[in-house]
Design an enzyme around this catalytic site. Structure first.
Site, PDB file in Angstrom:
ATOM      1  N   TYR A  20       0.842  -1.198   0.000  1.00 28.77           N
ATOM      2  CA  TYR A  20       0.000   0.000   0.000  1.00 28.77           C
ATOM      3  C   TYR A  20       0.879   1.250   0.000  1.00 28.77           C
ATOM      4  O   TYR A  20       0.664   2.171  -0.791  1.00 28.77           O
ATOM      5  CB  TYR A  20      -0.925  -0.017   1.219  1.00 28.77           C
ATOM      6  N   HIS A  24       1.367   4.123  -3.061  1.00 30.65           N
ATOM      7  CA  HIS A  24       1.091   5.542  -2.825  1.00 30.65           C
ATOM      8  C   HIS A  24       2.335   6.410  -2.986  1.00 30.65           C
ATOM      9  O   HIS A  24       2.223   7.583  -3.328  1.00 30.65           O
ATOM     10  CB  HIS A  24       0.434   5.747  -1.459  1.00 30.65           C
ATOM     11  N   TYR A  43      -3.872  16.082   2.175  1.00 29.85           N
ATOM     12  CA  TYR A  43      -4.408  14.724   2.268  1.00 29.85           C
ATOM     13  C   TYR A  43      -3.343  13.814   2.864  1.00 29.85           C
ATOM     14  O   TYR A  43      -2.248  13.697   2.330  1.00 29.85           O
ATOM     15  CB  TYR A  43      -4.790  14.264   0.866  1.00 29.85           C
ATOM     16  N   TRP A  78      -7.561   3.762 -10.568  1.00 28.42           N
ATOM     17  CA  TRP A  78      -6.809   3.687  -9.316  1.00 28.42           C
ATOM     18  C   TRP A  78      -7.452   2.674  -8.375  1.00 28.42           C
ATOM     19  O   TRP A  78      -6.768   1.863  -7.750  1.00 28.42           O
ATOM     20  CB  TRP A  78      -6.716   5.063  -8.650  1.00 28.42           C
ATOM     21  N   TRP A  79      -8.764   2.734  -8.276  1.00 29.66           N
ATOM     22  CA  TRP A  79      -9.446   1.781  -7.404  1.00 29.66           C
ATOM     23  C   TRP A  79      -9.219   0.346  -7.866  1.00 29.66           C
ATOM     24  O   TRP A  79      -9.027  -0.548  -7.047  1.00 29.66           O
ATOM     25  CB  TRP A  79     -10.929   2.103  -7.324  1.00 29.66           C
TER      26      TRP A  79
END
Length: 106
Positions: A20, A24, A43, A78-79
């Site tokens: 993960y 990112h 963010y 992206w998902w």
């Protein structure tokens, strides 16, 4: 421009924290641009390692365009890219639970 802070949680599949973070660290420029264009800033995503829960905070403009993000092709891509390492709903989107603010101090 006035902004509001938003917090939410998502759920990581156990054993996927390093992947993960790697994905990112290489976030697509077109995704960053899309989020900024939707009024998103500041963010951050944090990990509760014991429970595999991702805790996110962001600021968004009052006139944000976040509601349109789920239909955008870059967001959908992206998902799909993240689907193997996060818990997703039957609609193909990550499970996201809003978190109410219980305390704030400037």
């Amino acid at each position: 421009m006035s902004t509001e802070k938003v917090a939410f949680r998502m759920f990581l599949i156990p054993g996927c924290a390093a992947e993960y973070q790697r994905r990112h660290a290489a976030i697509w420029p077109e995704l960053s641009a899309l989020l900024r264009a939707a009024g998103v800033s500041d963010y951050s995503i944090y990990l509760d390692q014991e429970h595999h829960v991702l805790f996110a905070t962001l600021r968004r403009s009052r006139a944000h365009g976040m509601d349109a993000l789920p239909a955008h092709p870059v967001m959908r891509r992206w998902w799909a890219h993240m689907a193997d390492i996060m818990r997703y709903g039957t609609d193909g989107t990550p499970i996201v639970e809003p978190l109410p603010c219980m305390f704030h101090m400037d």
